[in-house]
Design an enzyme around this catalytic site. Structure first.
Site, short mmCIF file in Angstrom:
data_model
loop_
_atom_site.label_atom_id
_atom_site.label_comp_id
_atom_site.label_asym_id
_atom_site.label_seq_id
_atom_site.Cartn_x
_atom_site.Cartn_y
_atom_site.Cartn_z
N GLU A 333 0.84 -1.20 0.00
CA GLU A 333 0.00 0.00 0.00
C GLU A 333 0.88 1.25 0.00
O GLU A 333 0.72 2.14 -0.83
CB GLU A 333 -0.90 -0.02 1.23
CG GLU A 333 -1.80 1.20 1.37
CD GLU A 333 -2.54 1.22 2.69
OE1 GLU A 333 -3.52 1.99 2.79
OE2 GLU A 333 -2.15 0.50 3.63
N HIS A 334 1.80 1.32 0.95
CA HIS A 334 2.75 2.44 1.05
C HIS A 334 4.16 1.89 0.88
O HIS A 334 4.55 0.96 1.58
CB HIS A 334 2.67 3.13 2.42
CG HIS A 334 1.30 3.57 2.82
ND1 HIS A 334 0.48 2.83 3.65
CD2 HIS A 334 0.60 4.69 2.50
CE1 HIS A 334 -0.65 3.47 3.84
NE2 HIS A 334 -0.62 4.60 3.15
#
Length: 442
Positions: A333-334
């Site tokens: 996601e990040h």
């Protein structure tokens, strides 16, 4: 007292590394049969009884005594009042974040286009905003005004006519920051309802809650399950899993910085995932020491510790090239590229929701105010999904205008293909528009 941290250590050189990595990444939602059935029952009740069901569920689940739906509607004036109830610093921070989010997303807006062929045929694409979008916002004291900005602003930039927000107020708890963010973001209507019943109301409409075209926003397992069930009746953004951060570091960043970056996602909940990948074994040891040193200072130490111990990892790789390969395998996601020259490695990153470039770019800046959206694909879905954006609130229609000559020419091709599929009506529909060359233009 927080138990000692024992974050998992993996080495990409180990023969069973791939198996251990797969196990680390595996996550299944806890939407069991009982949750599923309860959600289906709630959706059915809302479809059949509308507002009455919403009032009943709000009394039961949120502990509120309300007489009718009128008690669950917040007028625009209440949002404006919230702006006066937060501090000046909070209002300025919300307004600055909103301006940056708006500026970034305006660059995503797609426009209609056409082109004309030599025979006068016109082909193109018409881009149209959704009529109405529904935004789910978790309620209570632990709600997130930043999520209001990140979901509502792209919708308004896209040109959505009406943004409808639902936010529960359990035991009457109203988060003034959330309401202030809704005011700043341009939310049009607010209902103080939540859970699966709020999702059902947005998807099917009730006497008071208008039916929307798309439902976006985070929520608990009941909200996520409801979104699964109403998909098809309405669009949804995504079914989000636990928060994730993957830090790729060359070993030259302050280990305290890296530890705190890992904490920034681990503090979300016990299932959140924080992973560090580095070719520097000594640096991994330093970060482990920083984790142990800093954890007792954290307000959410228990949650962080459970997350770090259960789903976190420090991964030793051969070199930076292998670090990038691991990052693409995880599709986080990040992704933080905490390295000397992040631009050099960026072309090799294929799968990530958001990429944070360089040592000074903490993931937290993207969560709040950098500008890009913080609604990102999780659980490896960055392999095929994108961050929430203006494009999620726009739809596209194909435009086809055929001149007489164009219809005649295309009709010959369509006829052959249609008859090859034994669809005679298709073929004849095209053939009726075929004209002899000498007849064209007469």
């Amino acid at each position: 007292m927080t138990a000692p941290t024992a974050i998992r250590r993996l080495n990409a050189a180990d023969p069973d590394f791939a198996r251990h990595l797969d196990h680390l990444l595996s996550w299944e939602s806890v939407s069991d049969d009982s949750v599923n059935q309860r959600v289906l029952d709630i959706i059915k009740a809302v479809r059949e009884r509308g507002d009455a069901a919403l009032v009943e569920f709000t009394q039961r689940f949120d502990g509120l005594q309300v007489a009718s739906m009128a008690d669950l509607i917040l007028p625009r004036e209440r949002l404006e009042l919230a702006l006066t109830r937060i501090t000046v610093a909070q209002r300025e921070a919300l307004e600055k974040a909103a301006a940056r989010v708006r500026s970034y997303h305006e660059k995503q807006k797609q426009d209609s286009w056409t082109y004309t062929e030599a025979d006068g045929t016109v082909l193109g694409q018409k881009v149209t905003p959704l009529d109405r979008a529904g935004l789910y916002v978790p309620g209570g004291k632990a709600s997130y005004p930043s999520s209001v900005l990140m979901n509502a602003i792209p919708a308004k930039v896209a040109g959505v006519t009406e943004v409808v927000m639902v936010v529960p107020t359990p035991r009457g708890e109203v988060n003034e920051l959330v309401l202030a963010a809704a005011c700043i973001a341009g939310v049009d209507r607010v209902f103080t309802i939540g859970g699966a019943q709020a999702v059902a109301a947005l998807a099917y409409g009730t006497e008071s809650v208008p039916q929307v075209d798309k439902v976006v926003g985070p929520g608990n397992i009941y909200v996520a399950t409801a979104k699964r069930h109403v998909f098809g009746q309405v669009g949804i953004d995504m079914i989000a899993g636990p928060s994730e951060i993957l830090v790729v570091c060359d070993g030259q960043t302050d280990p305290d910085w890296i530890a705190m970056d890992l904490f920034s996602q681990a503090e979300h909940d016990e299932d959140a995932q924080a992973i560090l990948v580095s070719p520097d074994a000594e640096f991994l040891d330093k970060v482990a020491a920083s984790i142990a040193k800093l954890l007792p200072t954290m307000e959410r130490a228990e949650i962080i510790n459970t997350s770090i111990n259960g789903r976190g990892a420090l991964i030793k790789v051969r070199d930076m090239q292998q670090a990038i390969e691991v990052a693409n395998r995880i599709a986080p996601e990040h992704l933080e590229l905490s390295v000397a020259d992040p631009q050099a490695w960026l072309p090799q990153i294929r799968h990530a929701g958001a990429i944070f470039m360089g040592r000074h770019t903490s993931e937290a800046l993207g969560d709040y105010c950098a500008g890009p959206n913080h609604v990102l694909p999780t659980s490896g879905t960055a392999r095929f999904s994108s961050p929430l954006g203006v494009y999620d609130f726009q739809k596209r229609s194909s435009i086809i205008f055929c001149s007489e000559q164009g219809a005649s020419e295309l009709g010959r091709t369509a006829s052959v293909l249609a008859r090859g599929e034994s669809l005679t009506a298709h073929a004849r529909s095209a053939e009726y528009r075929i004209v002899d060359d000498q007849d064209q233009g007469q």
